[in-house]
Design a protein around this motif. Structure first.
Motif, PDB file in Angstrom:
ATOM      1  N   LYS A 317      -1.023 -43.202  22.309  1.00 17.18           N
ATOM      2  CA  LYS A 317       0.136 -42.781  23.105  1.00 17.18           C
ATOM      3  C   LYS A 317      -0.298 -41.840  24.231  1.00 17.18           C
ATOM      4  CE  LYS A 317       4.061 -43.107  19.893  1.00 17.18           C
ATOM      5  NZ  LYS A 317       3.465 -44.008  18.900  1.00 17.18           N
ATOM      6  N   LEU A 318      -1.171 -40.894  23.912  1.00 16.85           N
ATOM      7  CA  LEU A 318      -1.624 -39.944  24.925  1.00 16.85           C
ATOM      8  C   LEU A 318      -2.445 -40.641  26.004  1.00 16.85           C
ATOM      9  CD1 LEU A 318      -2.520 -36.824  22.735  1.00 16.85           C
ATOM     10  CD2 LEU A 318      -0.398 -37.347  23.941  1.00 16.85           C
ATOM     11  N   GLN A 319      -3.219 -41.646  25.609  1.00 16.30           N
ATOM     12  CA  GLN A 319      -3.970 -42.423  26.596  1.00 16.30           C
ATOM     13  C   GLN A 319      -3.007 -43.128  27.553  1.00 16.30           C
ATOM     14  OE1 GLN A 319      -7.430 -42.890  27.173  1.00 16.30           O
ATOM     15  NE2 GLN A 319      -6.604 -43.902  28.993  1.00 16.30           N
ATOM     16  N   LYS A 320      -1.944 -43.701  27.010  1.00 15.29           N
ATOM     17  CA  LYS A 320      -0.962 -44.395  27.841  1.00 15.29           C
ATOM     18  C   LYS A 320      -0.234 -43.418  28.758  1.00 15.29           C
ATOM     19  CE  LYS A 320       1.430 -47.906  29.251  1.00 15.29           C
ATOM     20  NZ  LYS A 320       0.781 -48.941  30.104  1.00 15.29           N
ATOM     21  N   LEU A 321       0.111 -42.241  28.245  1.00 19.17           N
ATOM     22  CA  LEU A 321       0.785 -41.237  29.075  1.00 19.17           C
ATOM     23  C   LEU A 321      -0.103 -40.818  30.235  1.00 19.17           C
ATOM     24  CD1 LEU A 321       3.148 -39.341  29.640  1.00 19.17           C
ATOM     25  CD2 LEU A 321       2.128 -37.704  28.040  1.00 19.17           C
ATOM     26  N   SER A 322      -1.382 -40.666  29.981  1.00 20.69           N
ATOM     27  CA  SER A 322      -2.328 -40.313  31.040  1.00 20.69           C
ATOM     28  C   SER A 322      -2.313 -41.361  32.149  1.00 20.69           C
ATOM     29  CB  SER A 322      -3.733 -40.180  30.464  1.00 20.69           C
ATOM     30  OG  SER A 322      -4.680 -39.956  31.484  1.00 20.69           O
ATOM     31  N   GLU A 323      -2.260 -42.631  31.755  1.00 25.23           N
ATOM     32  CA  GLU A 323      -2.242 -43.711  32.748  1.00 25.23           C
ATOM     33  C   GLU A 323      -0.941 -43.700  33.545  1.00 25.23           C
ATOM     34  OE1 GLU A 323      -2.877 -47.189  30.412  1.00 25.23           O
ATOM     35  OE2 GLU A 323      -4.902 -46.592  29.781  1.00 25.23           O
ATOM     36  N   ILE A 324       0.186 -43.507  32.859  1.00 25.51           N
ATOM     37  CA  ILE A 324       1.479 -43.506  33.549  1.00 25.51           C
ATOM     38  C   ILE A 324       1.557 -42.356  34.545  1.00 25.51           C
ATOM     39  CG2 ILE A 324       3.974 -43.230  33.243  1.00 25.51           C
ATOM     40  CD1 ILE A 324       3.653 -44.533  30.475  1.00 25.51           C
ATOM     41  N   LEU A 325       1.028 -41.189  34.150  1.00 23.85           N
ATOM     42  CA  LEU A 325       1.077 -40.008  35.015  1.00 23.85           C
ATOM     43  C   LEU A 325      -0.012 -40.006  36.087  1.00 23.85           C
ATOM     44  CD1 LEU A 325       1.895 -37.117  32.488  1.00 23.85           C
ATOM     45  CD2 LEU A 325       3.445 -38.269  34.076  1.00 23.85           C
ATOM     46  N   LEU A 326      -0.814 -41.065  36.131  1.00 23.93           N
ATOM     47  CA  LEU A 326      -1.871 -41.190  37.153  1.00 23.93           C
ATOM     48  C   LEU A 326      -2.803 -39.991  37.118  1.00 23.93           C
ATOM     49  CD1 LEU A 326       0.424 -42.380  40.123  1.00 23.93           C
ATOM     50  CD2 LEU A 326      -0.756 -43.785  38.421  1.00 23.93           C
ATOM     51  N   LEU A 327      -3.208 -39.609  35.910  1.00 25.93           N
ATOM     52  CA  LEU A 327      -4.003 -38.394  35.752  1.00 25.93           C
ATOM     53  C   LEU A 327      -5.344 -38.477  36.469  1.00 25.93           C
ATOM     54  CD1 LEU A 327      -3.652 -35.651  34.430  1.00 25.93           C
ATOM     55  CD2 LEU A 327      -4.925 -36.493  32.460  1.00 25.93           C
ATOM     56  N   ASP A 328      -5.975 -39.639  36.453  1.00 26.70           N
ATOM     57  CA  ASP A 328      -7.247 -39.788  37.179  1.00 26.70           C
ATOM     58  C   ASP A 328      -7.062 -39.473  38.659  1.00 26.70           C
ATOM     59  OD1 ASP A 328      -8.663 -40.430  34.961  1.00 26.70           O
ATOM     60  OD2 ASP A 328      -8.754 -42.584  35.338  1.00 26.70           O
ATOM     61  N   GLU A 329      -5.983 -39.982  39.244  1.00 25.59           N
ATOM     62  CA  GLU A 329      -5.721 -39.746  40.662  1.00 25.59           C
ATOM     63  C   GLU A 329      -5.430 -38.264  40.922  1.00 25.59           C
ATOM     64  OE1 GLU A 329      -2.510 -41.157  44.115  1.00 25.59           O
ATOM     65  OE2 GLU A 329      -2.733 -42.337  42.266  1.00 25.59           O
ATOM     66  N   ILE A 330      -4.670 -37.644  40.027  1.00 27.46           N
ATOM     67  CA  ILE A 330      -4.342 -36.234  40.194  1.00 27.46           C
ATOM     68  C   ILE A 330      -5.604 -35.377  40.129  1.00 27.46           C
ATOM     69  CG2 ILE A 330      -3.209 -34.262  39.096  1.00 27.46           C
ATOM     70  CD1 ILE A 330      -0.954 -36.155  38.272  1.00 27.46           C
ATOM     71  N   VAL A 331      -6.414 -35.605  39.099  1.00 31.07           N
ATOM     72  CA  VAL A 331      -7.618 -34.789  38.920  1.00 31.07           C
ATOM     73  C   VAL A 331      -8.581 -34.967  40.086  1.00 31.07           C
ATOM     74  CG1 VAL A 331      -9.636 -34.413  37.448  1.00 31.07           C
ATOM     75  CG2 VAL A 331      -7.387 -34.732  36.412  1.00 31.07           C
ATOM     76  N   ALA A 332      -8.615 -36.160  40.654  1.00 33.94           N
ATOM     77  CA  ALA A 332      -9.515 -36.416  41.781  1.00 33.94           C
ATOM     78  C   ALA A 332      -9.172 -35.557  42.990  1.00 33.94           C
ATOM     79  CB  ALA A 332      -9.467 -37.897  42.154  1.00 33.94           C
TER      80      ALA A 332
END
Length: 659
Positions: A317-332
């Motif tokens: 679930k947390l992995q999916k939430l990370s994808e929905i919130l575009l966490l990779d893009e945010i952290v970049a």
């Protein structure tokens, strides 16, 4: 145009025959509206409606109540610039749209002061939430990101102000005489607002006296003024208070069914640093996916029959939430030199362990190859939370005036297992207290509400406050969220007065009068010497997920407001044994000059990685008594994992809030 301008002239004639001139102004505006129709001349129609609403609000010749209601009707027809804003937004005139929506927001907030009905006040906010979204969209289109963030903060603070105004909370530094004077003023104003127009001069005088009174307390107690009046935060000025190694992520989640989501992009994440604001945008499709994810998560967590499914699928679930919130893009977008991250969630994002979200990055980790980790793995100065930038700024400002005693002189105040059903709470508190030379602990049946109140002085003098007890968030009435004390659990479940109780997750019922409630934390606790409040209890970090207008009213906010610099709380019901172990390790990591967030993150990472063998060695160093030692052995025997605490259900619920 002539009639509208003539109305403006009459409205401005304040020294001679004010009442008559306002009547003439109203007549002129009404005449102008015969020409300025909404379809033919929408911009002129909107401006004239705004002028007419202002004239009605100032009108003193006839009954005040009728005039105010008519003023509100005009403001609602327009939302004080809403139509002007909508028109400008449609044709890409961003500055004009911002001007219109600013007027709309001011009118919505002002209208709440005119209306006595609490339900109607609430409705006005909920009916007009999309004005804030449109304002943000206009600011973003005009690349005024700082003003967009300010709008989020303003949106968050509305209900907080109304909540405390109605609760008649008083400044904690006020004397009894000052409190009585403030109470008398409030009652006088309430009475005069219902009086005939002949009393309006007296009302104006009383309101002026109240404003002067609040200004006096603003100097002594800045927290109090924040609960009495919405004060927009200056974002560029706030940015200058951040050090160059700190980044903030503030989210805004639009609509979600509570009000029409008119922002075409659905939501935003603002990445704020000392000298810059970056933006990540969510589409309406992504927000819809987030809503679905949220509903599934909460349904499984709250349904006891699905608890095992929730636990087993938590990592996915947390992995999916990370994808929905575009966490990779945010952290970049976060500069690599930023070592500290502060998360400011919005609405139901407060319910989730954002610090534990996994993401993939080649820039935030030292490995040369792609590596999957969590947010807390790559910010060495810690990942922490803030309910809002305004509360964060409040806590920041305390640093300038607050001095801490030497570590050996910092006292601990603790509540230890008051309901006597937390089998490992005794071990937790007894070990933690060993690092403090001075400690006051209310143990088990000693920890009654009466005893707590008798020890308020010790509580106020404490540098560290630790609650090892049950906690519950009341979604129906957030101010009745509570920490359970001794003798507060109603053993007889068959009761006629259900409204007297707060139902705990276990199904047992707590008596608020015998507990420490959120309202009492806000109103009564004075924690000006406190560095940390630890809520080693279930669900103490929750806020309401059902209402947009009170989305950051929770126990952490209450303790920050009461004076604490930091709060550690939990987002779900954590295993009692794992909680005790994490708390003990957390206090071991909490050395002088180590921040609360760094210590908590270190304890969480230790929990994730520790093996059974290494854990056994660590436990021996604690010199546990026989009973506690047996408890450890039994738990380890029942665990089949080589790393017994690696699952996020054991460690990810704990959050550090503050600065």
């Amino acid at each position: 145009m002539t009639q509208n301008n003539l109305g403006i002239i009459y409205s401005d004639q304040i020294w001679v025959n004010r009442g008559d001139n306002l009547e003439r102004a109203i007549e002129c505006y009404q005449a102008a509206l015969q020409v300025y129709t909404r379809d033919a001349l929408p911009q002129q129609w909107a401006m004239t409606q705004n002028n007419l609403g202002s004239a009605y609000s100032d009108r003193i010749k006839f009954d005040r109540g009728e005039n105010i209601e008519r003023a509100i009707e005009c403001y609602q027809a327009l939302q004080t610039g809403r139509n002007l804003g909508d028109l400008a937004l449609a044709v890409n005139l961003w500055e004009t749209a911002i001007l219109g929506y600013e007027k709309a927001i001011e009118a919505v907030e002002q209208s709440r002061e005119w209306i006595a009905s609490e339900n109607r006040k609430r409705e006005i906010i909920e009916e007009n939430l999309n004005i804030y979204e449109k304002m943000m969209q206009s600011c973003i289109n005009h690349q005024q990101y700082h003003k967009a963030v300010q709008t989020i903060e303003r949106s968050k603070s509305r209900y907080l102000v109304e909540l405390f105004t109605n609760s008649e909370i008083y400044p904690k530094t006020a004397t009894q005489t000052e409190k009585q004077q403030l109470q008398n003023l409030r009652r006088q104003i309430a009475s005069l607002q219902q009086s005939p127009q002949q009393q309006q001069d007296n009302l104006a005088t009383a309101l002026q006296q109240l404003e002067q009174y609040l200004e006096i307390f603003k100097q002594r107690e800045p927290e109090f003024k924040l609960t009495q009046k919405i004060q927009p935060i200056d974002i560029p000025e706030f940015q200058q208070t951040l050090d160059t190694e700190t980044a903030i992520i503030e989210w805004y989640i639009g609509g979600g069914g509570h009000a029409p989501s008119t922002a075409p992009t659905g939501g935003f994440a603002f990445i704020i640093t000392h000298n810059n604001i970056e933006l990540v945008t969510y589409t309406t499709t992504e927000i819809a996916e987030l809503e679905t994810w949220k509903n599934n998560y909460l349904n499984e967590y709250r349904d006891k029959a699905k608890q095992k499914i929730w636990q087993q699928t938590l990592s996915a679930k947390l992995q999916k939430l990370s994808e929905i919130l575009l966490l990779d893009e945010i952290v970049a977008t976060i500069p690599n030199h930023c070592r500290q991250l502060i998360l400011v969630p919005h609405r139901y994002l407060h319910l989730f362990p954002l610090h534990a979200l996994p993401f993939t990055s080649q820039t935030r980790f030292t490995q040369q190859t792609e590596f999957c980790g969590n947010l807390l793995d790559c910010f060495p100065s810690g990942v922490k939370y803030a309910p809002s930038l305004q509360l964060l700024e409040l806590v920041q400002n305390r640093i300038k005036t607050r001095t801490s005693p030497a570590p050996e002189l910092q006292p601990l105040f603790a509540i230890q297992n008051p309901t006597e059903d937390l089998s490992n709470a005794d071990m937790e508190v007894q070990i933690i207290k060993q690092r403090f030379d001075t400690h006051d602990i209310l143990i088990k049946q000693q920890a009654t509400k009466i005893a707590f109140n008798e020890n308020l002085k010790n509580l106020s003098n404490a540098s560290y406050i630790h609650f090892s007890c049950h906690g519950v968030f009341n979604f129906d009435d957030p101010l009745l969220s509570l920490l359970a004390l001794a003798d507060s659990i109603e053993e007889n479940n068959e009761t006629d007065a259900e409204s007297r109780y707060v139902t705990m997750r276990s199904g047992r019922k707590a008596i608020p009068e015998k507990c420490l409630t959120l309202r009492e934390i806000f109103a009564d606790l004075e924690l000006s010497k406190c560095n940390l409040v630890t809520l080693s209890a279930c669900e103490t970090g929750l806020t309401s997920s059902t209402e947009m207008t009170d989305e950051y009213i929770g126990l952490p906010s209450g303790f920050l407001y009461a004076g604490s610099m930091n709060v550690v709380s939990t987002l779900w019901s954590v295993d009692d044994f794992a909680t005790a172990i994490l708390m003990i390790k957390f206090y071991q990591e909490l050395l002088p000059k180590v921040s609360v967030a760094v210590a908590l993150n270190a304890a969480q990472n230790w929990m994730r990685a520790v093996t059974k063998e290494d854990f056994g060695v660590w436990v021996k160093s604690l010199n546990l008594d026989k009973k506690s030692g047996q408890s450890v052995e039994l738990w380890l025997v029942s665990s089949l994992e080589e790393r017994p605490f690696s699952h996020p259900k054991y460690w990810a619920a704990f959050c550090a809030t503050g600065y």
